[in-house]
Design a protein around this motif. Sequence first.
Motif, mmCIF file in Angstrom:
data_model
loop_
_atom_site.group_PDB
_atom_site.id
_atom_site.type_symbol
_atom_site.label_atom_id
_atom_site.label_comp_id
_atom_site.label_asym_id
_atom_site.label_seq_id
_atom_site.Cartn_x
_atom_site.Cartn_y
_atom_site.Cartn_z
ATOM 1 N N LEU A 121 0.894 -1.073 0.080
ATOM 2 C CA LEU A 121 -0.020 -0.098 -0.096
ATOM 3 C C LEU A 121 0.955 1.099 -0.060
ATOM 4 N N PHE A 153 -8.136 3.557 8.576
ATOM 5 C CA PHE A 153 -7.895 3.511 7.105
ATOM 6 C C PHE A 153 -7.884 2.139 6.727
ATOM 7 N N HIS A 154 -7.010 1.232 7.607
ATOM 8 C CA HIS A 154 -6.802 -0.117 7.066
ATOM 9 C C HIS A 154 -8.211 -1.017 7.130
ATOM 10 N N ASN A 211 -11.221 0.155 7.013
ATOM 11 C CA ASN A 211 -12.077 0.541 5.746
ATOM 12 C C ASN A 211 -11.811 -0.356 4.566
ATOM 13 N N LEU A 212 -10.471 -0.429 4.284
ATOM 14 C CA LEU A 212 -10.063 -0.931 3.276
ATOM 15 C C LEU A 212 -10.360 -2.287 3.252
ATOM 16 N N SER A 256 -13.992 -2.725 2.560
ATOM 17 C CA SER A 256 -14.378 -2.594 1.021
ATOM 18 C C SER A 256 -14.010 -3.870 0.305
ATOM 19 N N ILE A 257 -12.790 -4.421 0.603
ATOM 20 C CA ILE A 257 -12.445 -5.465 -0.372
ATOM 21 C C ILE A 257 -13.105 -6.689 -0.072
ATOM 22 N N GLN A 272 -13.256 -4.208 -3.783
ATOM 23 C CA GLN A 272 -12.415 -2.982 -4.333
ATOM 24 C C GLN A 272 -11.514 -2.494 -3.164
ATOM 25 N N LEU A 301 -2.516 -7.383 2.420
ATOM 26 C CA LEU A 301 -2.112 -5.955 2.190
ATOM 27 C C LEU A 301 -0.724 -5.608 3.124
ATOM 28 N N SER A 324 2.180 -2.831 4.395
ATOM 29 C CA SER A 324 2.430 -1.338 4.601
ATOM 30 C C SER A 324 3.296 -0.957 5.334
#
Length: 416
Positions: free
Chosen positions: A272, A286-287, A289-290, A293-294, A299, A307, A309
């Motif tokens: 990321l 943030f992570h 939410n990601l 969404s996935i 997405q 992921l 980071s």
Amino acid sequence: MRELLIASFRQALEQTHPARLTAQHLPEEVPALIVSVGKAAMSMLEAARERFPQVPFIAVPKAEAGRDWPQAEHGQILPARHPVPDEQSVRAAQIILQAVSRLQASDLLLLLVSGGGSALLCAPWGIDLPTKQALTQALLRSGAEIQEINAVRKHVSALKGGRLAAATPARIRALYLSDVPGDDLSAIASGPTVPDETTFALALAVLDKYGLDFPEVRAHLEQGAKGVLPESPKPGEALFQRVENRLIGSNQVLLEAAQRFWQAQGYPAVILSDRFQGEARELARFHANLVQSIRAHGQPFRPPVVLLSGGEASVTVRGSGQGGRNQEFLGWLGFYLGKEGVWALAADSDGIDGNTPAAGAILAPDTWHKAQGLGLDLKALLHDNNAHGFFQALGDLLITGETAHNLNDFRALVVE
């Protein structure tokens, strides 16, 4: 999955070992002196001594409880404290400044620098050591970013912000391992051989921003802002024509090694960013939410995906817990995901997360349920900055011991 997460972290550390990275950038010319400073001081020195066994050296590693460094032939090992400097930090800085000042213009100084050097080498200028210690603690607890902390450090030091380069007539090859987001060399150990773009005025602004009231420090910085004291060496100054600064390792290199590991296991792995900064709590949001969404939309990545980071989160300490920014990140990640959970590992590559004995921790899909069963109030513990206590109670701390490594934070989330 727990074993895979731990293996990905360990393999990334092994493939980016400081001795391996240092060996690739050593000069052909035999240096007159080797100076190695930082959390990776001894592993970087290992490579240099193998190539130049007869060259005198000075090493300043982080002191470890119960460990006595043996004195080696041709050199001095001067362990000091981190993250708050001590008397040994001052002694080490004095010995190094004296040694480099005795070199000749025809000599080559080999300088090996890794994160932690700001505390390990302490040459207070305009203030005394107790004030410097209190200032360091206040800055670390304030939530200030590393660049802001170093802007202050550079202007109360006779060594940081390019001043070490100014203290010697010798030519310098400096090899830097980056532990800062964006790999700004001037921020690594406060850039002892790197031009400094910060100023006394900026250092004062940092104190104002975080409400830090240190009259002695302010008086010194105000003198500098008025031009009474000399500024740190700036870009373009002639002295840097005899200095070669090289970045030899970074958080990005660490994450790429982890990416290769996961791909070999058959998992798509995405980096990321190696530059995440800011509050661990917001980074966790943030992570989370990601991840959601996935799972919900595929997405921006379709599962399964790993992921990865890096960077360096910060924590504004308001509670009494031991904390640890990577443990705090995972605690908030678990809080935001709730019963959904996720497999995740977050750790500091140096093996020590904040002031705790853990490198980091592991979050599992069932962490929420285990915590409920033990009667743990995650939100209350997080507000007390006690993520360490939370993961300790669950038995999910990641304990590696100090790794002789320092390439910043490592985060891996497996979205299945």
